[in-house]
Design a protein around this motif. Sequence first.
Motif, PDB file in Angstrom:
ATOM      1  N   CYS A 217      82.693  56.474  52.896  1.00 15.42           N
ATOM      2  CA  CYS A 217      82.419  55.955  54.239  1.00 15.42           C
ATOM      3  C   CYS A 217      81.924  57.097  55.126  1.00 15.42           C
ATOM      4  CB  CYS A 217      83.677  55.323  54.815  1.00 15.42           C
ATOM      5  SG  CYS A 217      83.508  54.764  56.528  1.00 15.42           S
ATOM      6  N   SER A 218      80.811  56.887  55.794  1.00 17.55           N
ATOM      7  CA  SER A 218      80.238  57.945  56.636  1.00 17.55           C
ATOM      8  C   SER A 218      80.930  58.060  57.990  1.00 17.55           C
ATOM      9  CB  SER A 218      78.744  57.693  56.847  1.00 17.55           C
ATOM     10  OG  SER A 218      78.544  56.457  57.485  1.00 17.55           O
ATOM     11  N   VAL A 219      81.888  57.173  58.279  1.00 15.37           N
ATOM     12  CA  VAL A 219      82.631  57.253  59.536  1.00 15.37           C
ATOM     13  C   VAL A 219      83.892  58.090  59.355  1.00 15.37           C
ATOM     14  CG1 VAL A 219      83.865  55.933  61.304  1.00 15.37           C
ATOM     15  CG2 VAL A 219      81.727  55.047  60.358  1.00 15.37           C
ATOM     16  N   CYS A 220      84.732  57.710  58.368  1.00 11.74           N
ATOM     17  CA  CYS A 220      85.976  58.459  58.138  1.00 11.74           C
ATOM     18  C   CYS A 220      85.816  59.545  57.074  1.00 11.74           C
ATOM     19  CB  CYS A 220      87.096  57.502  57.731  1.00 11.74           C
ATOM     20  SG  CYS A 220      86.834  56.661  56.153  1.00 11.74           S
ATOM     21  N   LEU A 221      84.648  59.564  56.403  1.00  7.25           N
ATOM     22  CA  LEU A 221      84.333  60.558  55.366  1.00  7.25           C
ATOM     23  C   LEU A 221      85.324  60.508  54.201  1.00  7.25           C
ATOM     24  CD1 LEU A 221      83.338  63.598  57.612  1.00  7.25           C
ATOM     25  CD2 LEU A 221      81.879  61.808  56.659  1.00  7.25           C
ATOM     26  N   ASP A 222      85.833  59.317  53.918  1.00  6.65           N
ATOM     27  CA  ASP A 222      86.745  59.120  52.799  1.00  6.65           C
ATOM     28  C   ASP A 222      86.241  57.951  51.957  1.00  6.65           C
ATOM     29  OD1 ASP A 222      88.969  59.705  51.254  1.00  6.65           O
ATOM     30  OD2 ASP A 222      90.263  59.920  53.012  1.00  6.65           O
ATOM     31  N   THR A 223      86.892  57.701  50.828  1.00  8.05           N
ATOM     32  CA  THR A 223      86.518  56.580  49.977  1.00  8.05           C
ATOM     33  C   THR A 223      86.648  55.278  50.761  1.00  8.05           C
ATOM     34  OG1 THR A 223      87.273  57.743  48.001  1.00  8.05           O
ATOM     35  CG2 THR A 223      87.042  55.352  47.832  1.00  8.05           C
ATOM     36  N   HIS A 234      74.132  49.529  54.260  1.00 10.45           N
ATOM     37  CA  HIS A 234      75.099  50.620  54.268  1.00 10.45           C
ATOM     38  C   HIS A 234      76.523  50.072  54.166  1.00 10.45           C
ATOM     39  CE1 HIS A 234      71.649  52.802  56.339  1.00 10.45           C
ATOM     40  NE2 HIS A 234      71.855  53.425  55.200  1.00 10.45           N
ATOM     41  N   ILE A 235      77.373  50.817  53.435  1.00 11.40           N
ATOM     42  CA  ILE A 235      78.740  50.377  53.150  1.00 11.40           C
ATOM     43  C   ILE A 235      79.738  51.239  53.922  1.00 11.40           C
ATOM     44  CG2 ILE A 235      80.451  50.043  51.320  1.00 11.40           C
ATOM     45  CD1 ILE A 235      78.147  49.721  49.355  1.00 11.40           C
ATOM     46  N   PHE A 236      80.709  50.570  54.542  1.00  8.38           N
ATOM     47  CA  PHE A 236      81.756  51.249  55.309  1.00  8.38           C
ATOM     48  C   PHE A 236      83.104  50.602  55.021  1.00  8.38           C
ATOM     49  CE2 PHE A 236      77.818  51.388  57.755  1.00  8.38           C
ATOM     50  CZ  PHE A 236      77.692  52.736  58.057  1.00  8.38           C
ATOM     51  N   CYS A 237      84.173  51.301  55.413  1.00 10.27           N
ATOM     52  CA  CYS A 237      85.490  50.660  55.454  1.00 10.27           C
ATOM     53  C   CYS A 237      85.404  49.552  56.508  1.00 10.27           C
ATOM     54  CB  CYS A 237      86.576  51.648  55.872  1.00 10.27           C
ATOM     55  SG  CYS A 237      86.663  53.158  54.895  1.00 10.27           S
ATOM     56  N   TYR A 238      86.139  48.473  56.297  1.00  8.94           N
ATOM     57  CA  TYR A 238      86.082  47.375  57.271  1.00  8.94           C
ATOM     58  C   TYR A 238      86.568  47.838  58.641  1.00  8.94           C
ATOM     59  CZ  TYR A 238      86.409  42.737  59.290  1.00  8.94           C
ATOM     60  OH  TYR A 238      86.235  41.647  60.097  1.00  8.94           O
ATOM     61  N   SER A 239      87.651  48.600  58.670  1.00  8.10           N
ATOM     62  CA  SER A 239      88.190  49.079  59.946  1.00  8.10           C
ATOM     63  C   SER A 239      87.220  50.044  60.625  1.00  8.10           C
ATOM     64  CB  SER A 239      89.546  49.752  59.742  1.00  8.10           C
ATOM     65  OG  SER A 239      89.450  50.829  58.819  1.00  8.10           O
ATOM     66  N   CYS A 240      86.535  50.859  59.826  1.00  7.52           N
ATOM     67  CA  CYS A 240      85.552  51.799  60.390  1.00  7.52           C
ATOM     68  C   CYS A 240      84.342  51.054  60.950  1.00  7.52           C
ATOM     69  CB  CYS A 240      85.113  52.810  59.340  1.00  7.52           C
ATOM     70  SG  CYS A 240      86.407  53.957  58.812  1.00  7.52           S
ATOM     71  N   ALA A 241      83.945  49.984  60.256  1.00  5.73           N
ATOM     72  CA  ALA A 241      82.825  49.168  60.732  1.00  5.73           C
ATOM     73  C   ALA A 241      83.192  48.493  62.052  1.00  5.73           C
ATOM     74  CB  ALA A 241      82.444  48.129  59.684  1.00  5.73           C
ATOM     75  N   CYS A 242      84.432  48.016  62.154  1.00 11.37           N
ATOM     76  CA  CYS A 242      84.894  47.399  63.405  1.00 11.37           C
ATOM     77  C   CYS A 242      84.897  48.428  64.540  1.00 11.37           C
ATOM     78  CB  CYS A 242      86.294  46.813  63.222  1.00 11.37           C
ATOM     79  SG  CYS A 242      86.339  45.327  62.193  1.00 11.37           S
ATOM     80  N   LEU A 243      85.321  49.644  64.219  1.00 15.68           N
ATOM     81  CA  LEU A 243      85.337  50.715  65.215  1.00 15.68           C
ATOM     82  C   LEU A 243      83.922  51.026  65.691  1.00 15.68           C
ATOM     83  CD1 LEU A 243      86.960  52.950  66.706  1.00 15.68           C
ATOM     84  CD2 LEU A 243      86.563  54.410  64.707  1.00 15.68           C
ATOM     85  N   ALA A 244      82.985  51.104  64.732  1.00 13.98           N
ATOM     86  CA  ALA A 244      81.591  51.397  65.080  1.00 13.98           C
ATOM     87  C   ALA A 244      80.968  50.262  65.889  1.00 13.98           C
ATOM     88  CB  ALA A 244      80.783  51.640  63.811  1.00 13.98           C
ATOM     89  N   ALA A 245      81.434  49.042  65.639  1.00 13.94           N
ATOM     90  CA  ALA A 245      80.890  47.874  66.338  1.00 13.94           C
ATOM     91  C   ALA A 245      81.601  47.604  67.662  1.00 13.94           C
ATOM     92  CB  ALA A 245      80.989  46.645  65.441  1.00 13.94           C
ATOM     93  N   SER A 246      82.568  48.468  68.013  1.00 15.33           N
ATOM     94  CA  SER A 246      83.331  48.331  69.264  1.00 15.33           C
ATOM     95  C   SER A 246      84.051  46.993  69.338  1.00 15.33           C
ATOM     96  CB  SER A 246      82.411  48.499  70.480  1.00 15.33           C
ATOM     97  OG  SER A 246      81.755  49.742  70.452  1.00 15.33           O
ATOM     98  N   THR A 247      84.640  46.589  68.212  1.00 13.70           N
ATOM     99  CA  THR A 247      85.419  45.363  68.162  1.00 13.70           C
ATOM    100  C   THR A 247      86.719  45.623  67.420  1.00 13.70           C
ATOM    101  OG1 THR A 247      85.370  43.017  67.537  1.00 13.70           O
ATOM    102  CG2 THR A 247      84.355  44.562  66.016  1.00 13.70           C
ATOM    103  N   SER A 248      87.723  44.817  67.636  1.00 12.02           N
ATOM    104  CA  SER A 248      88.998  45.010  66.959  1.00 12.02           C
ATOM    105  C   SER A 248      88.983  44.361  65.575  1.00 12.02           C
ATOM    106  CB  SER A 248      90.140  44.408  67.790  1.00 12.02           C
ATOM    107  OG  SER A 248      90.049  42.995  67.800  1.00 12.02           O
ATOM    108  N   ILE A 249      89.910  44.787  64.727  1.00 12.15           N
ATOM    109  CA  ILE A 249      90.025  44.195  63.392  1.00 12.15           C
ATOM    110  C   ILE A 249      90.421  42.727  63.507  1.00 12.15           C
ATOM    111  CG2 ILE A 249      91.258  44.328  61.194  1.00 12.15           C
ATOM    112  CD1 ILE A 249      91.636  47.309  61.699  1.00 12.15           C
ATOM    113  N   VAL A 250      91.190  42.391  64.537  1.00 17.84           N
ATOM    114  CA  VAL A 250      91.627  41.004  64.747  1.00 17.84           C
ATOM    115  C   VAL A 250      90.431  40.103  65.042  1.00 17.84           C
ATOM    116  CG1 VAL A 250      93.079  39.473  66.133  1.00 17.84           C
ATOM    117  CG2 VAL A 250      93.853  41.797  65.614  1.00 17.84           C
ATOM    118  N   ASP A 251      89.545  40.552  65.916  1.00 17.92           N
ATOM    119  CA  ASP A 251      88.349  39.760  66.257  1.00 17.92           C
ATOM    120  C   ASP A 251      87.332  39.747  65.128  1.00 17.92           C
ATOM    121  OD1 ASP A 251      89.275  39.052  68.801  1.00 17.92           O
ATOM    122  OD2 ASP A 251      88.586  40.952  69.644  1.00 17.92           O
TER     123      ASP A 251
END
Length: 321
Positions: A217-223, A234-251
Motif C-alpha cells: 500500500c502506497s499510503v501506509c507503506l505496508d502489505t 491502484h490497490i490500497f488497504c481499505y482503511s487507507c483508501a477511506c483515509l485518502a478519500a476523506s471518508t470513514s470506514i463506517v460510511d
Amino acid sequence: MKFCKTYQEYMQGQQHDLPGLGFKNLKKIMKTCRRDFHSHNSLNPINSCHHQCPVCDGTFFPSLLNEMSDVLGCFNHRAQKLLDLHLASGFRKYLFWLKAKLQGDHTVLVQEGRDLVTYALINAIAIRKILKKYDKIHYSKQGQLFKSQVQTMHKEILQSPWLIELMALYLNLRRTKSESMKAPALFDGCSLTFKDGKPSLTCELFDSIKIDIDLTCSVCLDTVFDPVSLTCGHIFCYSCACLAASTSIVDGLKAADPKEKCPLCREEGVYEGAVRLEELNILLAKNCHEYWEQRLQTERVERIKQAKEHWESQCRAFMGV
C-alpha cells in the motif's frame, strides 16, 4: 496473419456466445485507410498516417474501442459471478458444496476460471497484434498511443481487478485438498513472491505477457490489508483508501466525494466503483499470518473507534445538539 485464424477458431469453438474482436472487419478498415494514405502520399509525401485521418478517427479506433469495452464487460461480469459463487455463504454455499462433491471438488470451478483467463489473454494478445499491425501498415505510433489512451480509460483487460482475483483464487485452491486431485491450472508460473519482505503477485503468461502486481500500500507503506482496487487500477488497504478519500470506514468508499483523487495517479472519481479483493485478502492472510494477526488487532481498534464516533455524531444530529 496466422493468429487471426487461431483467434477466429477459438471464438467459434466457445459454447457461449462471447463478444470478441472483429478481425476481418478491422483489417478491411485498415486496407481502406491504407488506400487513402497512399493516394494522399502520392500528392504530398509523408511518413505516417495523418493526425486527423477520417478512417482512423471515425471508424477503426472507435470500432476497436467498442469491441474492447464489450470484451472487458463480459469478462468482468462472468469473473465476478464465478467468484461470488466461490465466496457464497448460507444456502448458496451449501448448494455449491453439494455440486462440488458431485462433480469432483473444485475441478469444475477451476476449469471455468481457466476458460475465463484464456478468454481474457487471447483477447489481450489480439488487441496487441492488431495495433502492432496498424502501426506497421501506417508507419506510425498511433496504435501505441491508442493503447495508452485505453489504459487511462480503464478498458485494458489485463488491468481488470477480476483478473487479480482469479489469480488469487487459483493460488488459494492450490493450497487446498483439490491440489492432490491435480485440478487444471488457471495460470502457468503464477505465484505470490516476497522481496525484502514485500509481497507481489506475479504471473508468466504465454506469448510473452507478464503480470507483476505490487501488493504494498502506497499510503501506509505496508502489505495491503483488506485490499481494494480503485477504478484507476491502484490497490490500497481499505482503511487507507477511506483515509485518502476523506471518508470513514463506517460510511465506506461509496460515500466519497467524486472529486476526491487517487493518492498515486491523482485521478478523480475512482472510489465509487472500487472493488474489494476478497480472494487476494484470503491469500495474503494465509501467507502473512503473523503480520495479519497484528494488523487485524490494530484495524479492529480503529474500526470500533470510528464506529463509536459515527454513532455519537448521528445521535447528536438527531437530538439537535
